[in-house]
Design a protein around this motif. Structure first.
Motif, short mmCIF file in Angstrom:
data_model
loop_
_atom_site.label_atom_id
_atom_site.label_comp_id
_atom_site.label_asym_id
_atom_site.label_seq_id
_atom_site.Cartn_x
_atom_site.Cartn_y
_atom_site.Cartn_z
N ASP A 40 0.88 -1.29 -0.03
CA ASP A 40 -0.18 0.25 -0.07
C ASP A 40 0.74 1.26 -0.14
O ASP A 40 0.79 2.34 -0.74
N LYS B 134 0.81 4.40 -3.22
CA LYS B 134 0.71 5.77 -3.01
C LYS B 134 1.91 6.25 -3.50
O LYS B 134 2.03 7.50 -3.87
N SER C 252 -9.15 4.30 3.06
CA SER C 252 -7.37 3.90 3.85
C SER C 252 -7.22 1.43 3.77
O SER C 252 -8.65 1.35 4.21
N THR D 118 -9.48 2.04 -2.46
CA THR D 118 -8.58 3.21 -2.41
C THR D 118 -8.82 4.31 -3.67
O THR D 118 -9.34 5.80 -3.92
#
Length: 268
Positions: free
Chosen positions: A95, A99, A139, A117
């Protein structure tokens, strides 16, 4: 070709058994009913989630083994044969990495639903087909159940624009270009080949008695588990290189044509 000794059939879904409209043919179901009479074990193995596979194969779901999430989960009726969820530390590491890639749109896949997300409109259209049970979240901390796979979408090409940024994870995780727009990440043992090996061991079925169909790189490990390994005409070049045999495309009944040959071998 003598297919008379085949005891296990394994097929991928998208690009393989399903046509370009994501449909299973009536011909397949007709052939399946004949195959069942020969006591051949049938397995569907896909990157799709379990609930999506059950939806596509509702007519026969109680007669087959379903390997979902690229091998992360395998079930026969209500019995779980295999369950390999992601380690929490790996999930958070992925994750964090994603990002940093603004064109990467992740889908976190659990047994009964998916979470994203992303608000990418093209991704949300695809979720209606592949991950109907999905929720938008802020999240990964909002996910309270085991995640079996992270499927990552790119609007143009996952192989060209995502895989180069993710391939360094290989060795610790499975990183697979599973379709033109998708890269999948899972634990090392969560792959279709591991699931097929488990099934072969459980049912005492050999490499020479196994028939496998696939079209993309998440099928490579399971193709290596079968002497009768078939690449679809529409398959990725690496799949064609790996498979021992080839068949027609998914839109030209490539799987069904080989199943007909199998039935001929069994019945002659």
């Amino acid at each position: 070709m003598d297919l008379s000794n085949v005891k296990l059939i394994v097929t991928d879904l998208d690009g393989t058994l399903l046509n370009s409209n994501h449909e299973v043919s009536d011909l397949f179901f007709e052939l399946f009913n004949k195959i069942k009479k020969h006591n051949i074990l049938f397995t569907a193995a896909s990157g799709r989630p379990l609930y999506s596979m059950k939806d596509k194969l509702a007519k026969i779901e109680n007669d087959i083994i379903i390997v979902a999430e690229n091998g992360g989960l395998a079930v026969k009726k209500d019995k779980t044969l295999l369950s390999t969820a992601m380690e929490t530390s790996n999930l958070f590491m992925i994750d964090k990495l994603l990002k940093t890639l603004p064109e990467a749109h992740p889908v976190f896949c659990t047994k009964d639903q998916a979470f994203t997300t992303s608000s990418n409109p093209e991704l949300l259209k695809l979720l209606a087909e592949f991950y109907k049970n999905y929720d938008a979240i802020n999240s990964v901390n909002d996910i309270n159940e085991p995640v079996y796979k992270v499927a990552i979408y790119h609007e143009v090409s996952s192989e060209q624009f995502l895989y180069p940024h993710l391939k360094h994870l290989e060795g610790n995780l499975k990183v697979k270009v599973s379709a033109n727009h998708w890269v999948d990440i899972s634990e090392m043992k969560a792959n279709k080949g591991h699931a097929v090996a488990l099934i072969q061991k459980e049912y005492n079925i050999s490499y020479e008695e196994t028939l496998v169909f696939g079209d993309y790189n998440n099928d490579l490990e399971m193709l290596k588990r079968a002497h009768f390994s078939y690449a679809m005409e529409n398959a990725h070049p690496q799949v064609k290189k790996t498979a021992n045999f080839s068949t027609k495309s998914n839109d030209n009944f490539g799987v069904e044509s080989i199943l007909r040959k199998l039935l001929y071998s069994k019945e002659k």
